[in-house]
Design a protein around this motif. Structure first.
Motif, mmCIF file in Angstrom:
data_model
loop_
_atom_site.group_PDB
_atom_site.id
_atom_site.type_symbol
_atom_site.label_atom_id
_atom_site.label_comp_id
_atom_site.label_asym_id
_atom_site.label_seq_id
_atom_site.Cartn_x
_atom_site.Cartn_y
_atom_site.Cartn_z
ATOM 1 N N LEU A 321 23.260 34.012 -25.937
ATOM 2 C CA LEU A 321 22.603 35.095 -26.668
ATOM 3 C C LEU A 321 21.094 34.842 -26.771
ATOM 4 C CD1 LEU A 321 22.774 37.680 -28.345
ATOM 5 C CD2 LEU A 321 23.249 36.248 -30.359
ATOM 6 N N LEU A 322 20.729 33.580 -27.061
ATOM 7 C CA LEU A 322 19.306 33.241 -27.157
ATOM 8 C C LEU A 322 18.612 33.427 -25.816
ATOM 9 C CD1 LEU A 322 17.029 32.139 -28.937
ATOM 10 C CD2 LEU A 322 17.729 29.823 -28.270
ATOM 11 N N SER A 323 19.291 33.028 -24.746
ATOM 12 C CA SER A 323 18.704 33.204 -23.414
ATOM 13 C C SER A 323 18.538 34.677 -23.078
ATOM 14 C CB SER A 323 19.582 32.521 -22.365
ATOM 15 O OG SER A 323 19.632 31.125 -22.586
ATOM 16 N N GLN A 324 19.528 35.469 -23.471
ATOM 17 C CA GLN A 324 19.408 36.906 -23.252
ATOM 18 C C GLN A 324 18.226 37.488 -24.038
ATOM 19 O OE1 GLN A 324 23.334 38.172 -24.412
ATOM 20 N NE2 GLN A 324 24.160 38.038 -22.302
ATOM 21 N N GLN A 325 18.052 36.995 -25.262
ATOM 22 C CA GLN A 325 16.906 37.446 -26.054
ATOM 23 C C GLN A 325 15.582 37.025 -25.404
ATOM 24 O OE1 GLN A 325 17.643 35.754 -29.915
ATOM 25 N NE2 GLN A 325 19.173 37.306 -30.479
ATOM 26 N N TYR A 326 15.558 35.756 -24.915
ATOM 27 C CA TYR A 326 14.368 35.286 -24.212
ATOM 28 C C TYR A 326 14.073 36.159 -22.999
ATOM 29 C CZ TYR A 326 13.965 30.937 -26.889
ATOM 30 O OH TYR A 326 13.767 30.013 -27.883
ATOM 31 N N LEU A 327 15.140 36.504 -22.264
ATOM 32 C CA LEU A 327 14.961 37.315 -21.075
ATOM 33 C C LEU A 327 14.428 38.707 -21.436
ATOM 34 C CD1 LEU A 327 15.279 37.357 -18.009
ATOM 35 C CD2 LEU A 327 17.614 38.220 -18.340
ATOM 36 N N GLN A 328 14.991 39.268 -22.511
ATOM 37 C CA GLN A 328 14.511 40.569 -22.956
ATOM 38 C C GLN A 328 13.050 40.480 -23.405
ATOM 39 O OE1 GLN A 328 16.082 43.435 -22.724
ATOM 40 N NE2 GLN A 328 14.326 44.531 -23.587
ATOM 41 N N LYS A 329 12.729 39.396 -24.085
ATOM 42 C CA LYS A 329 11.340 39.203 -24.515
ATOM 43 C C LYS A 329 10.421 39.003 -23.323
ATOM 44 C CE LYS A 329 8.790 36.895 -28.176
ATOM 45 N NZ LYS A 329 8.848 35.892 -29.258
ATOM 46 N N HIS A 330 10.935 38.369 -22.291
ATOM 47 C CA HIS A 330 10.157 38.189 -21.067
ATOM 48 C C HIS A 330 9.808 39.543 -20.453
ATOM 49 C CE1 HIS A 330 9.172 34.181 -20.312
ATOM 50 N NE2 HIS A 330 10.340 33.705 -19.917
ATOM 51 N N ARG A 331 10.772 40.436 -20.475
ATOM 52 C CA ARG A 331 10.486 41.769 -19.921
ATOM 53 C C ARG A 331 9.358 42.430 -20.712
ATOM 54 N NH1 ARG A 331 16.372 41.957 -19.725
ATOM 55 N NH2 ARG A 331 17.060 41.739 -17.545
ATOM 56 N N SER A 332 9.424 42.252 -22.040
ATOM 57 C CA SER A 332 8.337 42.785 -22.871
ATOM 58 C C SER A 332 7.020 42.071 -22.570
ATOM 59 C CB SER A 332 8.703 42.619 -24.353
ATOM 60 O OG SER A 332 7.637 43.048 -25.169
ATOM 61 N N THR A 333 7.111 40.755 -22.327
ATOM 62 C CA THR A 333 5.900 39.987 -21.995
ATOM 63 C C THR A 333 5.304 40.452 -20.677
ATOM 64 O OG1 THR A 333 6.719 38.053 -23.195
ATOM 65 C CG2 THR A 333 4.997 37.677 -21.552
ATOM 66 N N LEU A 334 6.182 40.721 -19.703
ATOM 67 C CA LEU A 334 5.690 41.217 -18.421
ATOM 68 C C LEU A 334 5.008 42.568 -18.584
ATOM 69 C CD1 LEU A 334 8.659 40.221 -16.075
ATOM 70 C CD2 LEU A 334 6.407 39.145 -16.220
ATOM 71 N N ASP A 335 5.563 43.407 -19.456
ATOM 72 C CA ASP A 335 4.914 44.690 -19.739
ATOM 73 C C ASP A 335 3.550 44.465 -20.393
ATOM 74 O OD1 ASP A 335 7.098 46.019 -18.717
ATOM 75 O OD2 ASP A 335 8.059 46.324 -20.675
ATOM 76 N N ASP A 336 3.510 43.491 -21.318
ATOM 77 C CA ASP A 336 2.238 43.165 -21.967
ATOM 78 C C ASP A 336 1.214 42.656 -20.952
ATOM 79 O OD1 ASP A 336 3.316 43.908 -24.366
ATOM 80 O OD2 ASP A 336 3.813 41.854 -24.995
#
Length: 506
Positions: A321-336
């Motif tokens: 679950l944490l890795s999935q959250q990290y991955l989702q946050k990464h997508r947001s980071t890539l957008d940023d």
């Protein structure tokens, strides 16, 4: 093992209870093992998913780190370009300070040089330095009236005029606080307007520099926030350790299940033997009882082992679950990062515009400094020329006095010659005039011609202001500092001579 009808009837129910207890324990053990096996199988799948997620996260993290390095390079470039502009601005500020300080010093110096009122009291205001508003309201007018009598009489009466002028000059000298200075003839309002224009343009330059002042800090804060938001390089859980732990405890559970199975099978055999008429000794019964008493402990161990397996499985689920959250946050980071790239493009474009604007403004400010430098040169030349003006006026006055001395001497000699001639002619006429017919020589009774020396072509006698000796001595020192003692072209004050370009006249 012995058999007796009486013993069988009493042991049979007891064996059935032990068999049932063993069966129940086996069923519970099988349930624990079955759940542990299913959990372990699920854990293997979850571990695979976590490893895949972690690999993807690390790959994206490395890409983000590379992008952050590029963004940091852009931030550094903007900072360097801004620092270059600030250095140029600071150099201009230093030049302005030097020029304005020099201009202030020159103006202060102009304020120390007094100007005799005779020099300017009838000025028309046509001088490039003349400032009509600086005229003293308390200064008395000095009107120069054109003489209504002969210039010769002016020369003859010059001694009295000189004495009167000397008395007047002495009175003025005692009150030089009312005299103007060279600074009074400078249009300081125009200088202030020029300095205000420079300050206004300097403020506009500062406003331009302020546009990009926060760019570097903003980029650095954004990059720091993105970098701190990256997941840690170390995995959230030790997957290999979890799988090893599960393998250890499932193996232990398998051994425990084998014991339960063996006990259950042993009890079933005993029950069948008992039903077949076999009688068990008291020791056999006690052994069965001891084995039955160990069943709860074995089940507790199985439950604890299953709990460990279940807990480790929960750790894997949490890590997933944490890795999935990290991955989702990464997508947001890539957008940023993509948005940040657009922002940096705008920043670089704006920085280019600011550099062009500031460069143009610095060129204009440099031209304004040239104006100040021209004023400094002009005022220095003005001060030097005034010093030479005092020398020139004094030289002309000495020339005038020398010429007037010659005229006065010539007039005195002509008057004496005319008087002597008159006496001779009257004596001749008295002695011989009665014996000569009047129409014999018509001009014999004419008186001698009287002579008058006047300026050429009716020019007015030149009027020159007085220059006090202390002013000339001060000028002498100033010129000596500028040109050297031998080239100062100073007057020989009080020695009755003047210097010209052709030498010294006595």
């Amino acid at each position: 093992m012995s058999s007796s009808p009486t013993g069988r009837s009493s042991e049979q129910p007891h064996l059935i209870s032990l068999v049932l207890q063993a069966r129940k324990a086996l069923q519970q053990g099988e349930a624990f093992c079955s759940r542990a096996s299913a959990t372990s199988t699920s854990s293997s799948k979850e571990a695979t998913d976590v490893l895949a997620l972690n690999a993807k996260i690390q790959w994206i993290s490395k890409a983000v780190v590379e992008q952050l390095k590029l963004a940091a390079t852009v931030a550094k470039l903007i900072e360097e370009r801004r620092a270059k502009l600030e250095k140029q601005t600071q150099e201009w500020d230093a030049s302005r300070s030097r020029n304005t300080d020099t201009l202030d010093a020159v103006l202060e110096s102009l304020g120390t040089h007094v100007v005799p009122p005779k020099f300017h009291e009838n000025a028309s205001g046509s001088s490039i330095f003349f400032n009509p508003t600086s005229e003293s309201e308390t200064e008395e007018p000095h009107n120069v009236t054109a003489p209504d009598h002969s210039p010769t009489l002016t020369i003859r009466n010059s001694n009295g005029a000189v004495a009167s002028a000397s008395r007047k000059a002495g009175k003025q000298k005692s009150d030089r606080s009312r005299w103007k200075t060279l600074r009074d003839f400078v249009d300081e309002r125009a200088i202030e307007d020029a300095l205000e224009t420079i300050e206004s343009e300097r403020n506009l330059l500062e406003d331009s520099l302020a546009v990009t002042a926060s760019y570097t800090a903003t980029l650095q804060d954004t990059l720091r926030a993105i970098r701190e938001a990256l997941p840690p390089d170390k995995p959230a859980v030790d997957i290999q350790g979890i799988l090893s732990t599960q393998e250890h405890w499932t193996t232990e559970m398998a051994h425990q299940l084998e014991s339960l199975t063996e006990h259950f099978e042993k009890m079933e055999v005993a029950l069948r033997d008992s039903e077949a008429g076999e009688t068990f000794s008291e020791d056999d019964i006690q052994e069965m009882m001891r084995d039955a008493e160990e069943l709860p402990a074995i089940l507790a161990e199985l439950e604890d082992a299953w709990t460990v397996v279940e807990r480790s499985h929960g750790e894997l689920l949490s890590a997933k679950l944490l890795s999935q959250q990290y991955l989702q946050k990464h997508r947001s980071t890539l957008d940023d990062l993509e948005e940040l790239g657009g922002i940096m493009d705008d920043m670089l474009r704006r920085q280019d515009e600011i550099e062009t604007d500031c460069g143009n403004r610095l060129v204009g400010l440099d031209q304004n400094l040239v104006v100040i430098e021209d004023l400094i040169r002009q005022f220095n030349a003005y001060q030097l020329s005034y010093s030479k003006l005092l020398v020139e006026v004094a030289r002309r006055r000495q020339y005038k006095e020398a010429a007037e001395d010659i005229v006065r001497g010539m007039m005195a000699r002509l008057d004496a010659m005319s008087e002597e001639e008159r006496v001779f002619r009257e004596s001749f006429n008295a002695e011989h005039g009665a014996h000569l017919p009047s129409d014999l020589c018509l001009y014999i009774e004419n008186p001698p011609t009287r002579w008058q020396v006047i300026p050429l072509d009716g020019d007015d006698v030149e009027s020159l202001p007085d220059v006090d000796n202390d002013l000339l001595e001060e000028v002498d020192l100033n010129l000596a500092r500028v040109f050297g003692r031998h080239n100062s072209q100073c007057l020989l004050i009080g020695q009755g001579c003047y210097r010209t370009g052709r030498g010294t006249r006595e």
